[in-house]
Design an enzyme around this catalytic site. Structure first.
Site, PDB file in Angstrom:
ATOM      1  N   ASP A 416       0.908  -1.071   0.127  1.00  8.15           N
ATOM      2  CA  ASP A 416       0.072   0.045   0.023  1.00  8.15           C
ATOM      3  C   ASP A 416       0.960   1.147   0.094  1.00  8.15           C
ATOM      4  O   ASP A 416       1.679   1.468   1.133  1.00  8.15           O
ATOM      5  CB  ASP A 416      -0.731   0.068   1.220  1.00  8.15           C
ATOM      6  CG  ASP A 416      -1.704   1.255   1.431  1.00  8.15           C
ATOM      7  OD1 ASP A 416      -1.614   1.989   0.729  1.00  8.15           O
ATOM      8  OD2 ASP A 416      -2.738   1.005   2.389  1.00  8.15           O
ATOM      9  N   HIS A 417       0.872   2.084  -1.178  1.00 14.81           N
ATOM     10  CA  HIS A 417       1.716   2.930  -1.187  1.00 14.81           C
ATOM     11  C   HIS A 417       1.657   4.133  -0.428  1.00 14.81           C
ATOM     12  O   HIS A 417       2.203   5.242  -0.264  1.00 14.81           O
ATOM     13  CB  HIS A 417       2.046   3.348  -2.804  1.00 14.81           C
ATOM     14  CG  HIS A 417       3.300   3.873  -3.094  1.00 14.81           C
ATOM     15  ND1 HIS A 417       4.305   4.533  -2.169  1.00 14.81           N
ATOM     16  CD2 HIS A 417       3.791   4.417  -4.222  1.00 14.81           C
ATOM     17  CE1 HIS A 417       5.298   4.778  -2.982  1.00 14.81           C
ATOM     18  NE2 HIS A 417       5.040   4.756  -4.292  1.00 14.81           N
ATOM     19  N   ARG A 418       0.410   4.295   0.224  1.00 15.53           N
ATOM     20  CA  ARG A 418       0.101   5.252   1.021  1.00 15.53           C
ATOM     21  C   ARG A 418       1.147   5.130   2.510  1.00 15.53           C
ATOM     22  O   ARG A 418       1.181   6.069   3.344  1.00 15.53           O
ATOM     23  CB  ARG A 418      -1.417   5.286   1.693  1.00 15.53           C
ATOM     24  CG  ARG A 418      -2.335   5.750   0.644  1.00 15.53           C
ATOM     25  CD  ARG A 418      -3.802   5.336   1.095  1.00 15.53           C
ATOM     26  NE  ARG A 418      -3.884   4.054   1.536  1.00 15.53           N
ATOM     27  CZ  ARG A 418      -5.150   3.557   2.366  1.00 15.53           C
ATOM     28  NH1 ARG A 418      -6.002   4.386   2.157  1.00 15.53           N
ATOM     29  NH2 ARG A 418      -5.067   2.298   2.633  1.00 15.53           N
ATOM     30  N   ILE A 420       3.814   2.518   2.536  1.00 10.86           N
ATOM     31  CA  ILE A 420       5.175   2.005   2.163  1.00 10.86           C
ATOM     32  C   ILE A 420       5.715   2.802   0.966  1.00 10.86           C
ATOM     33  O   ILE A 420       4.824   2.735  -0.042  1.00 10.86           O
ATOM     34  CB  ILE A 420       5.021   0.560   2.172  1.00 10.86           C
ATOM     35  CG1 ILE A 420       4.838  -0.025   3.372  1.00 10.86           C
ATOM     36  CG2 ILE A 420       6.327  -0.065   1.621  1.00 10.86           C
ATOM     37  CD1 ILE A 420       4.203  -1.174   3.515  1.00 10.86           C
TER      38      ILE A 420
END
Ligand code: CAO
Length: 444
Positions: A416-418, A420
């Site tokens: 989850d790029h929010r 990591i």
């Protein structure tokens, strides 16, 4: 003087020991007459039990998952003074019975039937409005058909109607995926924040009459797919997914695994690469705690878990399920292999309990026994990452000036790029690969 009254389960027909699936009030709550207190579910219908009095809930005698029968006390209420002056309507007036399946139920009659359970509302007869994409922050229109089919009790339906929420679009978090009041509130919050997709709504896929082009057959989705589909979809549309790929040289690990197989078999376990992967993931989660976190619903706080419960995807005839190995950090390779076998077996026999599938911190989806080279697994939200494992193969690797045959395992980490960043994901995946290569901390 305070006038306290017992509120009892009214006449619910021939049913005994009925499940309480939702408790809508807490001690200290002020309720009006007719406020829904609890929802009961039989194998045929769901019904709300409304309060026959207005007042304050002094104590609650039931909780979710309890079983109740007619006459059991639900709560003690202190009646509001002005209401106490009036004579309360008689409790347990026999009028309705929970008799038909949810689909067959009739809408609630609009009469004062205090104290009687309210059954699930039938879809209103109305011409379906043409679907249009809602504007950002706007709720999508109610589709009467899917609203009627949604798994929710009468008070949740009423609440959804008041807010204009299409229950057909809400994912249920209650028992057997029943939609609760909280689910409706969360849905509205998400939609207002534009979280329902691009600008709050997803463009729809055109409906095609396939029969115009040749013979077709219709089959309903399996029960598991009906449940897992919306979850996978919610994760896909809500979480910005990125997948980091890497390779692990598991030549040495495979030798050790083969050497340990007889010992595992002596303990009734089959030692596959997955047990090593679970241990390696625990080590990586300890090294990089962000991967063992979840984003709070406020979107601004990370919740770090101090435990290591690892889910693994099992392919069953009915669809995908994800049982969880609890406290994997406290188990050795053979214990993990044994638990993998037991949980996979239970999954394939459809015997997993809700408890077997809860509490996961991080998931692994292994397609290693089938084949393939890399894929992009979808995160099991609210977890923040998932490891996809493909089939290992022997490849020529250039080492010390020459090509040597090495067993290479393809790894695919979706995150989850929010939460990591790409650099952390690359470090995490590298750490994982190196742990599998060196087996540091993996063997007993
Ligand atoms: N590379 C090469 N061989 C592998 C391997 C890998 N990555 N992973 C497993 N194998 C081998 C095993 O070692 C075993 O061979 P041996 O008997 O010779 O040791 C064989 O494949 C079969 O393994 P298995 O399937 O019995 O056991 P497992 O622990 O690898 O997997 C389970 C268990 C439950 C994860 C698996 O059966 C399964 O259901 N996988 C599918 C998961 C899935 O559907 N994911 C997709 C989710 S997204 O839609």
């Amino acid at each position: 003087m305070a006038n306290t009254k017992e509120i009892k389960v009214p006449d619910i027909g021939d049913f005994e020991s009925v499940d309480v699936i939702e408790v809508m009030v807490s001690e200290g709550d002020k309720v009006e007459k007719e406020t829904a207190l609890i929802t009961l579910e039989t194998d045929k219908a769901a019904m709300d039990v409304p309060s026959p009095y207005a007042g304050t809930i002094k104590s609650l005698k039931v909780s979710t998952d309890d079983k109740v029968s007619q006459g059991d006390v639900i709560a003690i209420i202190e009646e509001a003074e002005e209401a106490a002056a009036e004579a309360p309507e008689e409790e347990g007036k026999e009028e309705q019975k929970a008799e038909k399946s949810a689909e067959e139920e009739k809408p609630e009659p609009k009469k004062e039937d205090t104290g009687q359970p309210k059954q699930q509302e039938a879809p209103a007869k109305q011409k379906p409005a043409p679907r249009r994409a809602p504007s950002p922050g706007e709720l999508p229109p109610i589709d009467e058909k899917t609203f009627g089919q949604a798994h929710a009790g009468p008070s949740v339906r009423k609440f959804a109607r008041e807010l204009g929420v299409d229950l057909g679009r809400v994912e249920g978090s209650g028992r057997k995926n029943r939609i609760t009041h909280e689910d409706v509130k969360d849905f509205v919050k998400r939609m207002l924040q534009g979280g329902g997709g691009a600008g709050g709504a997803l463009p729809s896929i055109p409906t095609v009459d396939f029969a115009r082009f040749g013979e077709v057959e219709r089959k309903p989705l399996s029960r598991i797919k009906k449940i897992s589909g919306p979850r996978v979809h919610a994760s896909w549309v809500n979480l910005p997914h990125v997948t980091q790929h890497d390779d692990a040289d598991i030549t040495a690990m495979e030798s050790v695994r083969k050497a340990l197989k007889p010992e595992a078999e002596a303990h009734g376990a089959k030692l596959t690469p997955l047990a090593f992967l679970i241990k390696a993931c625990v080590a990586a989660l300890k090294e990089y705690p962000d991967f063992n976190s979840s984003l709070d619903s406020d979107g601004e706080t990370l919740i770090y878990k101090k435990y290591f419960h690892i889910g693994f995807a099992v392919d069953t005839d009915g669809g995908l399920v994800v049982p969880v190995i609890r406290n994997a950090d406290q188990k050795n390779l053979i214990e993990i292999a044994a638990e993998l076998g037991e949980l996979s077996d239970k999954a394939r026999k459809g015997k997993l309990t809700a408890n077997d599938m809860q509490g996961g911190c991080f998931s692994i989806s292994s397609l290693g026994s089938i084949g393939g080279t890399y894929f992009t697994p979808i995160i099991n939200a609210p977890e923040v990452a998932i490891l996809g494992v493909s089939r290992s193969s022997v490849k020529p690797v250039f080492q010390d000036g020459q090509f040597v045959p090495r067993t290479i395992l393809p790894l695919s980490l979706s995150y989850d790029h929010r939460v990591i960043d790409g650099a952390s994901a690359a470090r995490f995946t590298r750490f994982l690969a190196e742990t599998l290569e060196t087996m540091k901390g993996l063997i007993f």
